[in-house]
Design a protein around this motif. Structure first.
Motif, PDB file in Angstrom:
ATOM      1  N   THR A  58      -3.768  -9.618 -28.230  1.00 21.98           N
ATOM      2  CA  THR A  58      -3.376  -8.873 -29.433  1.00 21.98           C
ATOM      3  C   THR A  58      -4.291  -9.246 -30.597  1.00 21.98           C
ATOM      4  O   THR A  58      -4.854 -10.328 -30.635  1.00 21.98           O
ATOM      5  N   THR A  59      -4.379  -8.331 -31.532  1.00 21.32           N
ATOM      6  CA  THR A  59      -5.125  -8.613 -32.754  1.00 21.32           C
ATOM      7  C   THR A  59      -4.150  -9.140 -33.806  1.00 21.32           C
ATOM      8  O   THR A  59      -2.933  -8.978 -33.682  1.00 21.32           O
ATOM      9  N   LEU A 102       4.981   1.142 -38.413  1.00 20.54           N
ATOM     10  CA  LEU A 102       5.625   1.906 -37.342  1.00 20.54           C
ATOM     11  C   LEU A 102       4.649   2.868 -36.678  1.00 20.54           C
ATOM     12  O   LEU A 102       4.478   2.864 -35.454  1.00 20.54           O
ATOM     13  N   VAL A 103       3.993   3.689 -37.476  1.00 23.65           N
ATOM     14  CA  VAL A 103       3.075   4.692 -36.929  1.00 23.65           C
ATOM     15  C   VAL A 103       1.919   4.011 -36.201  1.00 23.65           C
ATOM     16  O   VAL A 103       1.577   4.372 -35.069  1.00 23.65           O
ATOM     17  N   SER A 104       1.345   3.000 -36.823  1.00 20.23           N
ATOM     18  CA  SER A 104       0.214   2.311 -36.199  1.00 20.23           C
ATOM     19  C   SER A 104       0.634   1.631 -34.898  1.00 20.23           C
ATOM     20  O   SER A 104      -0.095   1.689 -33.896  1.00 20.23           O
ATOM     21  N   HIS A 105       1.805   0.993 -34.901  1.00 19.59           N
ATOM     22  CA  HIS A 105       2.273   0.293 -33.695  1.00 19.59           C
ATOM     23  C   HIS A 105       2.518   1.277 -32.546  1.00 19.59           C
ATOM     24  O   HIS A 105       2.064   1.049 -31.423  1.00 19.59           O
ATOM     25  N   VAL A 106       3.218   2.358 -32.818  1.00 24.61           N
ATOM     26  CA  VAL A 106       3.545   3.313 -31.753  1.00 24.61           C
ATOM     27  C   VAL A 106       2.280   3.964 -31.207  1.00 24.61           C
ATOM     28  O   VAL A 106       2.067   4.018 -29.980  1.00 24.61           O
ATOM     29  N   GLY A 108      -0.762   2.859 -31.385  1.00 23.35           N
ATOM     30  CA  GLY A 108      -1.557   1.822 -30.730  1.00 23.35           C
ATOM     31  C   GLY A 108      -1.031   1.433 -29.362  1.00 23.35           C
ATOM     32  O   GLY A 108      -1.807   1.253 -28.411  1.00 23.35           O
ATOM     33  N   MET A 109       0.288   1.313 -29.232  1.00 23.27           N
ATOM     34  CA  MET A 109       0.858   0.933 -27.936  1.00 23.27           C
ATOM     35  C   MET A 109       0.698   2.048 -26.906  1.00 23.27           C
ATOM     36  O   MET A 109       0.420   1.779 -25.737  1.00 23.27           O
ATOM     37  N   ILE A 110       0.862   3.284 -27.328  1.00 23.72           N
ATOM     38  CA  ILE A 110       0.664   4.398 -26.387  1.00 23.72           C
ATOM     39  C   ILE A 110      -0.797   4.425 -25.939  1.00 23.72           C
ATOM     40  O   ILE A 110      -1.092   4.625 -24.753  1.00 23.72           O
ATOM     41  N   ALA A 115      -4.849   3.191 -21.694  1.00 24.29           N
ATOM     42  CA  ALA A 115      -6.059   2.450 -21.336  1.00 24.29           C
ATOM     43  C   ALA A 115      -5.770   1.287 -20.385  1.00 24.29           C
ATOM     44  O   ALA A 115      -6.691   0.537 -20.033  1.00 24.29           O
ATOM     45  N   ASN A 116      -4.502   1.122 -19.985  1.00 27.60           N
ATOM     46  CA  ASN A 116      -4.098  -0.006 -19.141  1.00 27.60           C
ATOM     47  C   ASN A 116      -4.524  -1.328 -19.769  1.00 27.60           C
ATOM     48  O   ASN A 116      -5.090  -2.203 -19.117  1.00 27.60           O
ATOM     49  N   ASP A 117      -4.249  -1.476 -21.069  1.00 25.62           N
ATOM     50  CA  ASP A 117      -4.676  -2.627 -21.870  1.00 25.62           C
ATOM     51  C   ASP A 117      -3.446  -3.403 -22.346  1.00 25.62           C
ATOM     52  O   ASP A 117      -3.033  -3.285 -23.498  1.00 25.62           O
ATOM     53  N   ASN A 118      -2.872  -4.194 -21.466  1.00 24.41           N
ATOM     54  CA  ASN A 118      -1.653  -4.939 -21.740  1.00 24.41           C
ATOM     55  C   ASN A 118      -1.880  -5.981 -22.834  1.00 24.41           C
ATOM     56  O   ASN A 118      -2.752  -6.835 -22.698  1.00 24.41           O
ATOM     57  N   PRO A 119      -1.091  -5.969 -23.913  1.00 26.58           N
ATOM     58  CA  PRO A 119      -1.268  -6.944 -24.989  1.00 26.58           C
ATOM     59  C   PRO A 119      -0.768  -8.346 -24.618  1.00 26.58           C
ATOM     60  O   PRO A 119      -1.128  -9.309 -25.264  1.00 26.58           O
ATOM     61  N   GLU A 120       0.078  -8.435 -23.594  1.00 30.47           N
ATOM     62  CA  GLU A 120       0.617  -9.710 -23.132  1.00 30.47           C
ATOM     63  C   GLU A 120       1.282 -10.502 -24.258  1.00 30.47           C
ATOM     64  O   GLU A 120       1.038 -11.692 -24.434  1.00 30.47           O
ATOM     65  N   VAL A 121       2.146  -9.829 -25.010  1.00 32.54           N
ATOM     66  CA  VAL A 121       2.902 -10.469 -26.090  1.00 32.54           C
ATOM     67  C   VAL A 121       3.916 -11.428 -25.468  1.00 32.54           C
ATOM     68  O   VAL A 121       4.539 -11.104 -24.450  1.00 32.54           O
ATOM     69  N   ILE A 122       4.083 -12.589 -26.056  1.00 34.71           N
ATOM     70  CA  ILE A 122       4.938 -13.632 -25.494  1.00 34.71           C
ATOM     71  C   ILE A 122       6.347 -13.116 -25.206  1.00 34.71           C
ATOM     72  O   ILE A 122       6.903 -13.379 -24.148  1.00 34.71           O
TER      73      ILE A 122
END
Length: 188
Positions: A58-59, A102-106, A108-110, A115-122
């Motif tokens: 994650t950034t 909210l807008v950026s998170h949604v 970005g997650m979609i 892209a099959n780019d899992n953020p691997e958040v704890i």
């Protein structure tokens, strides 16, 4: 003679106590381990630092967005409809900072799922694993609105549809109860 019994009793008590700690450590949930990992380093569990929102991929901006959403969960409204082949959600807020997060998170997650780019958040829900493994089988429509974001996600894959339903319910629970919902999920 009394000293010997005292030492033997203390040794037995010590072994019993150590055994209890070992059993307790083995029974710890992921939530408990998170607390233990961050307990003494100044990054402990609290609503300010939210160490569980960091991820292996994650950034800082993404972590800050999630922090904003969790801090301001009472400012968010959410409507969810389960479809036979997916979900339709509308998530809104009147707070400008929460809106931006909210807008950026949604969005970005979609994009990460596509892209099959899992953020691997704890503290990430295991429900998301199937999205990152087979996200190419999810069709997403996003509409940014004046006060939030509307998302429709569908799939022909029954396992993905079930995961979309579960995840939508998890997000709604977080909107209703904030970090408490995450704590309870991790303890199960």
């Amino acid at each position: 003679m009394k000293k010997r019994y005292l030492y033997a009793s203390l040794a037995a008590l010590s072994m019993t106590t150590m055994g209890a700690f070992v059993v307790q450590a083995q029974m710890m949930t992921g939530h408990d381990r998170l607390h233990a990992q961050h307990g003494g380093d100044g990054m402990g569990h609290n609503e300010h630092t939210m160490p569980g929102l960091r991820g292996a991929n994650t950034t800082q901006a993404e972590t800050a967005e999630m922090q904003t959403l969790f801090r301001n969960f009472t400012l968010i409204e959410r409507d969810v409809r389960n479809l036979t082949n997916g979900i339709s959600t509308v998530t809104t807020t009147s707070d400008p900072d929460t809106y931006n997060a909210l807008v950026s998170h949604v969005v970005g997650m979609i994009a990460r799922v596509e892209a099959n780019d899992n953020p691997e958040v704890i503290i990430q829900s295991p429900t998301l694993d199937v999205f990152f493994m087979r996200g190419e089988n999810i069709q997403s429509e996003i509409e940014v609105t004046e006060d939030g974001i509307a998302v429709t996600q569908t799939s022909n894959d029954p396992e993905l549809v079930a995961a979309l339903h579960r995840h939508a319910a998890e997000v709604s629970d977080m909107v209703d109860r904030g970090m408490q919902a995450v704590h309870e999920q991790m303890m199960n």
